[in-house]
Design an enzyme around this catalytic site. Structure first.
Site, short mmCIF file in Angstrom:
data_model
loop_
_atom_site.label_atom_id
_atom_site.label_comp_id
_atom_site.label_asym_id
_atom_site.label_seq_id
_atom_site.Cartn_x
_atom_site.Cartn_y
_atom_site.Cartn_z
N LYS A 13 -0.37 25.54 -36.46
CA LYS A 13 -1.80 25.50 -36.10
C LYS A 13 -2.14 24.29 -35.23
O LYS A 13 -2.83 24.42 -34.24
CB LYS A 13 -2.68 25.41 -37.37
N ARG A 88 -11.02 27.11 -45.88
CA ARG A 88 -9.86 27.33 -46.72
C ARG A 88 -10.23 28.08 -48.00
O ARG A 88 -9.35 28.37 -48.81
CB ARG A 88 -9.26 25.99 -47.10
N ARG A 126 9.27 18.15 -40.99
CA ARG A 126 8.10 17.37 -40.56
C ARG A 126 7.96 16.09 -41.41
O ARG A 126 7.55 15.05 -40.91
CB ARG A 126 6.84 18.25 -40.69
N ARG A 128 5.90 14.75 -43.66
CA ARG A 128 4.69 13.95 -43.81
C ARG A 128 4.54 13.60 -45.28
O ARG A 128 5.21 14.19 -46.13
CB ARG A 128 3.50 14.79 -43.33
N ARG A 139 0.91 23.17 -52.31
CA ARG A 139 0.11 23.56 -51.15
C ARG A 139 0.17 25.08 -50.94
O ARG A 139 -0.82 25.71 -50.59
CB ARG A 139 0.59 22.81 -49.89
P1 AMP Z 1 -3.95 20.03 -43.43
O1 AMP Z 1 -3.59 18.92 -42.51
O2 AMP Z 1 -4.92 21.01 -42.82
O3 AMP Z 1 -2.77 20.72 -44.03
O4 AMP Z 1 -4.76 19.37 -44.65
C1 AMP Z 1 -4.18 18.37 -45.48
C2 AMP Z 1 -4.88 18.34 -46.82
O5 AMP Z 1 -6.28 18.03 -46.65
C3 AMP Z 1 -4.89 19.65 -47.58
O6 AMP Z 1 -3.69 19.83 -48.34
C4 AMP Z 1 -6.12 19.50 -48.47
O7 AMP Z 1 -5.86 18.65 -49.57
C5 AMP Z 1 -7.08 18.76 -47.55
N1 AMP Z 1 -7.91 19.72 -46.76
C6 AMP Z 1 -7.88 19.94 -45.42
N2 AMP Z 1 -8.77 20.88 -45.06
C7 AMP Z 1 -9.39 21.27 -46.19
C8 AMP Z 1 -10.39 22.23 -46.49
N3 AMP Z 1 -10.94 22.99 -45.52
N4 AMP Z 1 -10.79 22.36 -47.79
C9 AMP Z 1 -10.25 21.60 -48.77
N5 AMP Z 1 -9.29 20.69 -48.57
C10 AMP Z 1 -8.86 20.52 -47.29
#
Ligand code: AMP
Length: 183
Positions: A13, A88, A126, A128, A139
């Site tokens: 993404k 989400r 990755r 991270r 996740r």
């Molecule tokens: P991402 O980089 O999009 O994978 O987001 C990293 C982390 O941020 C996720 O595992 C969640 O803990 C939190 N997060 C990001 N976007 C959301 C969302 N829309 N709703 C809830 N938690 C989020």
């Protein structure tokens, strides 16, 4: 154009969002990046989000919605934006509808599909902070229970487009370009 990029962690993404952002000159809004920066700055929101993110869970809808509402109200979002990592949950999607006025509705949801084995491999590469094996598992669990239901939600509205994310990055971008060009 108002676009949602949708797919599990590690589906590409972020990479594709940068490409769309450059080619359509609209901002890339990643809630994950915004939350990571809040954690980094030690703000109140960051402190609330930190533990949840470290466990691979979802930050509360209330926090995420407040961040998104503030961000999409900025001038640079007037001609559109790409949402990456949001919504989400179905509740976030419903609230997003309320935030968008009738003249500024969503144009499309691009769903990047990648096999689970490939995704796990990519996340391990990755490496991270939230890509450790036990957190990756969490996740995915969260994705399957909370986020997958968005697929029928947007399918019903006929704005969901499937993109094969197993291809080379350039080919994925090309397919996205075709979908966007046809809307
Ligand atoms: P991402 O980089 O999009 O994978 O987001 C990293 C982390 O941020 C996720 O595992 C969640 O803990 C939190 N997060 C990001 N976007 C959301 C969302 N829309 N709703 C809830 N938690 C989020």
């Amino acid at each position: 154009m108002r676009i949602i990029l949708f797919g599990p962690p590690g589906c590409g993404k972020g990479t594709q969002a940068t490409f769309i952002s450059d080619s359509l000159a609209i901002p890339h809004l990643s809630t994950g990046d915004m939350l990571r920066s809040a954690v980094g700055s030690g703000s109140e929101i960051g402190m609330k989000a930190k533990n949840i993110m470290e466990r691979g869970g979802l930050v509360s809808d209330e926090i995420v919605l407040s961040i998104v509402e503030e961000r999409i109200a900025k001038n640079d979002c007037e001609n559109g934006f790409i949402l990456d990592g949001f919504p989400r949950t179905v509740n976030q999607a419903e609230k997003l509808d309320l935030l968008l006025s009738n003249s500024h509705k969503l144009d499309c949801v691009l769903r990047i599909k990648v096999d689970e084995d490939e995704i796990i491999k990519r996340l391990i590469d990755r490496a991270r902070e939230d890509d450790k094996p036990e957190i990756i598992k969490n996740r995915f669990k969260t994705y399957n229970s909370e986020t997958q239901p968005l697929i029928p939600f947007y399918e019903e509205r006929k704005i969901l487009f499937n993109i094969n994310g197993m291809q080379k990055i350039e080919k994925v971008s090309e397919d996205i370009k075709k979908v966007i060009g046809a809307i």
